[in-house]
Design an enzyme around this catalytic site. Sequence first.
Site, mmCIF file in Angstrom:
data_model
loop_
_atom_site.group_PDB
_atom_site.id
_atom_site.type_symbol
_atom_site.label_atom_id
_atom_site.label_comp_id
_atom_site.label_asym_id
_atom_site.label_seq_id
_atom_site.Cartn_x
_atom_site.Cartn_y
_atom_site.Cartn_z
ATOM 1 N N HIS A 144 -14.705 -1.578 -0.608
ATOM 2 C CA HIS A 144 -15.050 -0.324 0.064
ATOM 3 C C HIS A 144 -16.487 -0.463 0.557
ATOM 4 C CE1 HIS A 144 -15.779 3.914 0.749
ATOM 5 N NE2 HIS A 144 -14.518 4.193 0.477
ATOM 6 N N ARG B 52 -18.681 9.870 5.701
ATOM 7 C CA ARG B 52 -18.668 9.446 7.108
ATOM 8 C C ARG B 52 -17.694 10.304 7.917
ATOM 9 N NH1 ARG B 52 -16.641 4.143 6.623
ATOM 10 N NH2 ARG B 52 -16.532 4.473 4.382
#
Length: 654
Positions: free
Chosen positions: A257, A277
Amino acid sequence: MTRVDRQAWDVVVVGAGGAGLRAAIEAREQGLRCAVICKSLFGKAHTVMAEGGIAASMGNVNSNDDWQVHFRDTMRGGKFLNNWRMAELHAQEAPDRVWELETWGAVFDRTPDGRISQRNFGGHEYPRLAHVGDRTGLELIRTLQQKIVSLQQEDEREYGDYEARLKVFQECTVTRVLKAPSKSGSAAGGRVSGVFGYERESGRFFVLEAPSVVLATGGIGKSFKVTSNSWEYTGDGHALALLAGARLINMEFVQFHPTGMVWPPSVKGILVTESVRGDGGVLRNSDGKRFMFDYVPDVFKEKYAESEAEGDRWYTDPDHNRRPPELLPRDEVARAINAEVKAGRGSPHGGVFLDVSTRMSAEAIQRKLPSMHHQFKELADVDITAEPMEVGPTCHYVMGGVEVDPDTAAAVGVPGLFAAGEVAGGMHGSNRLGGNSLSDLLVFGRRAGLHAARYAAAFATGAAPAVAEADIELAEAEALRPFGAEAAGNASGGVAENPYTLHQELQQAMGDLVGIIRRASEMEEALHRLAGLRARARRAGVEGHRQFNPGWHLALDLRNMLLVSECVARAALEREESRGGHTRDDHPGMDRRWRRVNLVCRLADESAEPAAADSVLGLIRLERLETPPIRGDLLELFEKEELRKYLTDEELTS
Ligand code: FAD
């Protein structure tokens, strides 16, 4: 032999995360008696940690979304290596599984007009993740637990016993899947007959007999040094399947990740959800540059914004602008961060900056990302409403797993064994999109429970495959070995090994040599080190007794981590291309010919190859399996031009 408690059930589910609980509910609803076993406390599975949401094309926020778009995104995310039938079933059934959760009491965040809200995530064309702030997994598990309690209340009313048809055995670890002995003429031979395990607190052994066993044990992250995974993720289900004769596919694909915490060292690896995000957070390097615009690969060029202005406009007008490259699939973002740090443009503690404070009000951050706000304040003394976070890649998820039949979740080659959730392979291809795990758990957890129940129901009373006493004795001897003479080093004249030291060395080797960027010489070195660790792990010794003894538990988990790590290293060495969660420095490009290849791991036959265990040849054998052609109507969902990037000319013309 010590006394081993025995009970008989129809279906045994190993694992009480989202996949295990959904499977258990389904098996019980089919009217069968189902036992669930979990290593930790009931409700504390990895699923609880899931933050961002469940991907399902309900179209609540953008009505253009449907299962075909979700299917397309999933295949693109996995670089077309996905088992397309699994991706199809997943995209089609995910919305029903979310609505079902709501009818069972899940309280999702809402849109202004009262529908289940959906948020943006990397690789998803439309806002698609149903969520509860950044604590979605908690709500998912709470709801499934509540459903289980309601089924147990029904049983109490009907049978006077809450656990008549659904019982949870918590803080118990399964160490072997048992099979009926293969006798000539016996139809039951080679079929699953139950599981062997121990209670973590008392150390007592038990056997649960059952014709169907569902593996739902999650992933393998604890084989790597920097990981978002918790202590339970030691690849147990992967190893149990191998040891039972099943095969693992796609093990080279491990998802790093892009955003884990990098500071302070004690929390390195803890996840920073992609929702940061998705909700507008941007990545910058030490020069203050939004570097992701430099890392959009050719296959995604048309779909991502070319300028910061366009990317910013997308948040308010997604129909007329393209999404910012911070929302590329995870493998792309992780590689980009890695490259920036390597080029000397990283943050002070070896990551990059992720900033949401300049994009959202403090009130919105605290409302939408409460866990992140709390996590950074408590663990790093960083106020994300006012300053950027420092983030870097962390081992997060394994795409590889048990090879299963896509429709039934049955493990290929082992009748009576099923697998669902992160322990199963195929669904996500070479890279999983965020949010697609929680939906995967629900879709294939239900299917596994359904088909495990049907399989078990087909045995007449008393005709289920029998557990052999000899196998129980072997499982017991294996579990007791860390207390024994060989472990203590007496028999071999060697020195007993500390399981914690072995674990640290394993994590270091996998992180350094089979991590985010790989090369052949390093993976060969990793296989050498694994061979050494395997030999030493046979002498892993513990003191004391079986009552709660974490050193003993780890000594047993080492077998699983070593097997799984060998699968990852061997498959990664074999695949000479870069694709999704597998990046080769020495083979940087994606090669269309490799798209048709699944690498399959199986256990070597030790009786035929007795030297294998301690040598570099190892315990795992690798085969290449050609993937089935993608069905024509599914291929038609893509532009020919796009398919040309992934499929060979031969496939395109056939
Ligand atoms: P788990 O939930 O881990 O459950 C595994 C179960 O197996 C546990 O009960 C464990 O005790 C048991 N078990 C293991 N070995 C044994 C054994 N030998 N014997 C008995 N029991 C055993 N995915 C998304 O889709 N959306 C997200 O927003 C998201 N956020 C995430 C955030 C974090 C921090 C992490 C770490 C992951 C996230 N993921 C997310 C991924 C997702 O949470 C996992 O892939 C998923 O929860 C795995 O579910 P599972 O049911 O397969 O396994």
